[in-house]
Every structure is written in structure tokens, then in C-alpha cells.
Design a protein around this motif. Sequence first.
Motif, PDB file in Angstrom:
ATOM      1  N   MET A 195     -86.083 -36.496-101.773  1.00  0.00           N
ATOM      2  CA  MET A 195     -85.417 -36.780-103.036  1.00  0.00           C
ATOM      3  C   MET A 195     -85.309 -35.487-103.846  1.00  0.00           C
ATOM      4  N   LYS A 196     -84.136 -35.267-104.432  1.00  0.00           N
ATOM      5  CA  LYS A 196     -83.893 -34.079-105.232  1.00  0.00           C
ATOM      6  C   LYS A 196     -84.804 -34.058-106.456  1.00  0.00           C
ATOM      7  N   MET A 197     -85.287 -32.863-106.812  1.00  0.00           N
ATOM      8  CA  MET A 197     -86.157 -32.726-107.975  1.00  0.00           C
ATOM      9  C   MET A 197     -85.861 -31.411-108.677  1.00  0.00           C
ATOM     10  N   MET A 198     -85.754 -31.464-109.993  1.00  0.00           N
ATOM     11  CA  MET A 198     -85.541 -30.273-110.803  1.00  0.00           C
ATOM     12  C   MET A 198     -86.575 -30.250-111.918  1.00  0.00           C
ATOM     13  N   PHE A 199     -86.879 -29.046-112.405  1.00  0.00           N
ATOM     14  CA  PHE A 199     -87.786 -28.969-113.551  1.00  0.00           C
ATOM     15  C   PHE A 199     -87.453 -27.752-114.394  1.00  0.00           C
ATOM     16  N   ALA A 200     -87.885 -27.811-115.639  1.00  0.00           N
ATOM     17  CA  ALA A 200     -87.737 -26.700-116.578  1.00  0.00           C
ATOM     18  C   ALA A 200     -89.000 -26.642-117.423  1.00  0.00           C
ATOM     19  N   ALA A 240     -78.767 -32.536-117.078  1.00  0.00           N
ATOM     20  CA  ALA A 240     -79.807 -31.846-116.308  1.00  0.00           C
ATOM     21  C   ALA A 240     -81.063 -31.725-117.145  1.00  0.00           C
ATOM     22  N   CYS A 241     -82.187 -31.580-116.486  1.00  0.00           N
ATOM     23  CA  CYS A 241     -83.457 -31.527-117.202  1.00  0.00           C
ATOM     24  C   CYS A 241     -83.560 -30.275-118.069  1.00  0.00           C
ATOM     25  N   GLU A 242     -82.955 -29.164-117.642  1.00  0.00           N
ATOM     26  CA  GLU A 242     -82.962 -27.949-118.460  1.00  0.00           C
ATOM     27  C   GLU A 242     -82.288 -28.207-119.801  1.00  0.00           C
ATOM     28  N   ILE A 287     -85.984 -36.436-111.455  1.00  0.00           N
ATOM     29  CA  ILE A 287     -85.939 -36.891-110.074  1.00  0.00           C
ATOM     30  C   ILE A 287     -84.549 -37.440-109.768  1.00  0.00           C
ATOM     31  N   GLY A 288     -83.950 -36.986-108.674  1.00  0.00           N
ATOM     32  CA  GLY A 288     -82.651 -37.530-108.259  1.00  0.00           C
ATOM     33  C   GLY A 288     -81.485 -36.875-108.978  1.00  0.00           C
ATOM     34  N   GLU A 289     -80.430 -37.659-109.198  1.00  0.00           N
ATOM     35  CA  GLU A 289     -79.203 -37.170-109.800  1.00  0.00           C
ATOM     36  C   GLU A 289     -79.149 -37.520-111.284  1.00  0.00           C
ATOM     37  N   PRO A 290     -79.298 -36.544-112.158  1.00  0.00           N
ATOM     38  CA  PRO A 290     -79.329 -36.830-113.596  1.00  0.00           C
ATOM     39  C   PRO A 290     -78.075 -37.530-114.105  1.00  0.00           C
TER      40      PRO A 290
END
Length: 258
Positions: free
Chosen positions: A1-6, A207-209, A235-238
Amino acid sequence: MKMMFASRCQQGMRDENQDRTGAELDDHKACFLVCDGVAGLPGGDIAAQLVRDTLLTQLQHSETFTPESTRAAIEHCQQVLIEAQGNNPNFSRMSTTLAALFIDREKQLAWWAHAGDSRVYHFRHGVLNQVTRDHSLAQQLREAGYENTGINSNLLYNALGVEPARPATFSEVITLADGDAFLVCSDGFWLNLTTHEMELALRMVNACEEWLTLMEQAVNRSVKSDNLSALAVWIGEPQEATLLYSQADAARFLPSRY
């Protein structure tokens, strides 16, 4: 699963910034954490950095990644901190809060732990789903029905390094869903934002940023004295989890032109 963070970590109107943020992630697991050195006692910055570095190192070298192994890692942090207190009389009472989010990327599970008043927020479908319960006198009074008591919110009954030692509080394990969002932050961050404002900001971005930036801008326009630190995790597609923002929502965060 796609994951992004800021992440953000900035100094307020304090003489020093005792906040520390950290992240450890690979293809199998992830951890995002905030430590905030307890004010009023020397060595808070040292305690925060020691706990952050120790916990991330433990996770790097651990062969397992489960709630039990992360609990053992935090207990080890507590022990390392106590030993450091004993080695330096000037810092014999140094302590720190901790808020840590753990994600098993293979099994798509998450859980979190905290000690003190740094928080973990979990948002699902654009609204708050869960938030940690502060280990503070102010929290206890609120739950007893007392509001606006004037009690100092910094009066904690639990943090890593305090006496008597208490364990960190762990959440239940949850199954992640596409679009889940998490906020891990110090009290200097959440004290300047309402939960409703966090939700509104979440519905305005892709996006989380962007989410973290929008909340940071709102905090910066308020009167802040404390340091503030936060990590946003998505998590996933924002774009599939957030809602289109309305002009009324946007107006809450746009600076006034007058």
C-alpha cells in the motif's frame, strides 16, 4: 500500500527546542515518532534525543515487528534513559514525552503508543476516528467534568524518565484502509488547532505535505509560545479519500486581506 509522510519541527518563543521527530521506514515496516522534552527540568532535549535515537535503532535491528516487539523497544528506551539519569547528576530527572506510530506495511496493520501529552490522531474518511488520551492532570479533570480549570496542561503524570516509572499506553491494532491519515504531534502543535480545523484542512488537500503545511500555517497565525513538531502520514491515494473543499472551509485557513 502506498504511503507518504511529511514532518515539521520548529522553535517557538522558547530559549531552545526540546522537540525531536524521527522516522524509520522500509518496504516492510514504518515508525513515525515525536519526543518532547519535559519542561522545567534540565536535560529535556537530551532525553528526547536519546529516546528517539534508541527507539529507531531498536527498530532497525529487530528481527520482528509486532506490538510486542515495539513494546519491548520502548521499555528498553525507558531503561536506557534511567541509566543516563544515573550517570549524570545534573540530569537525574530528565524526561520526555513520546508519541509513536507503527505500521506493518506487509500486513497493512497499524498501532501506536504514547507517554505524556504528545498525541497520535487517526483520521478515516476525512474525520477523526481516534486520538490518544493525554497523561496529564488537565485531561483527568476534563474527563471528570471540570472545564476551564486554569490547570497547567504541562502537569504530566506519565512520561519516559519520570518517577514512579509507568509503561507507555498502547492502542489496539487496526487494519489500515485506503486514505487513512495520521498526525503525530507535540502539544505545542495540537494546542493551537481544534480537531475540526484539522479535519477541514484534511478535506482541502491532495497530499499529506499540503495537509501539514495548511495546519502549520494556521498554527503560525495563532499566538504560540511552545515549540511545535508534527509528522503527517497518509496511506493510499489522498485524492480518493479527501473531499472537495468549499469556499467557507477555505476561508478559515486563508489569511485575511484586511
